[in-house]
Design an enzyme around this catalytic site. Structure first.
Site, PDB file in Angstrom:
ATOM      1  CB  CYS A 262      -5.737  -6.398  -4.802  1.00 49.76           C
ATOM      2  SG  CYS A 262      -5.257  -5.528  -6.024  1.00 49.76           S
TER       3      CYS A 262
ATOM      4  CB  CYS B 266      -1.412  -4.900  -4.601  1.00 45.33           C
ATOM      5  SG  CYS B 266      -1.819  -6.466  -4.732  1.00 45.33           S
TER       6      CYS B 266
ATOM      7  CB  CYS C 104      -5.637   6.232   4.682  1.00 44.08           C
ATOM      8  SG  CYS C 104      -6.768   7.277   3.968  1.00 44.08           S
TER       9      CYS C 104
END
Length: 149
Positions: free
Chosen positions: A64, A113, A136
């Protein structure tokens, strides 16, 4: 871990800490670049075929961009031709969480996340086996550490 990403201006970033974060958007705005903030905190989307990872096949691990949480291994990445990096499975059950998204007149599932709640992209049911999923993702929401050579 030999390779880690350092973001001195972001006290929440760690490639090893999995503690769930509860950080206000006002605080994120102080520590994230404007373009990363727009995608990760305001659910913006980068234009297709413009992100740095959409066509990359380098081996390594994706994290992330806001908090450093481990999200994907490159072994789960595939070429989907959609213009964004696509993966068929997340790193662990806790690395990504899901939320219904009915914006823009569409029914989709948003991916966030699991550590900081930042917007990553969406998941679809048109991916390859073994999962049939296509995560995606926005490249700008990802950091990458290549495998040691």
């Amino acid at each position: 871990m030999e390779n880690v990403i350092s973001k001195p201006g972001n006290p929440y970033y760690s490639n090893t800490d999995t503690t769930k974060l509860n950080v206000s958007n006002a605080e994120w705005k102080k520590v994230l670049p404007e373009d990363v903030y727009a995608v990760m905190r305001e659910a913006d989307t980068e234009r297709p075929f413009t992100g740095k990872y959409w066509n990359s096949d380098e081996k390594g691990t994706y994290y992330c961009a806001s908090c450093g949480n481990k999200l994907f291994r490159s072994t789960a990445k595939f070429s989907s031709s959609c213009g964004w990096p696509s993966f068929f499975e997340q790193d662990s059950k806790k690395s990504i969480v899901f939320k219904e998204d009915n914006s823009l007149g569409m029914e989709r599932t948003e991916t966030l996340c699991g550590r900081c709640g930042g917007h990553l992209g969406h998941i679809f049911d048109d991916g390859p086996e073994p999962t049939g999923k296509r995560y995606c993702m926005n490249s700008i929401a990802l950091d990458f550490i290549p495998d040691n050579k």
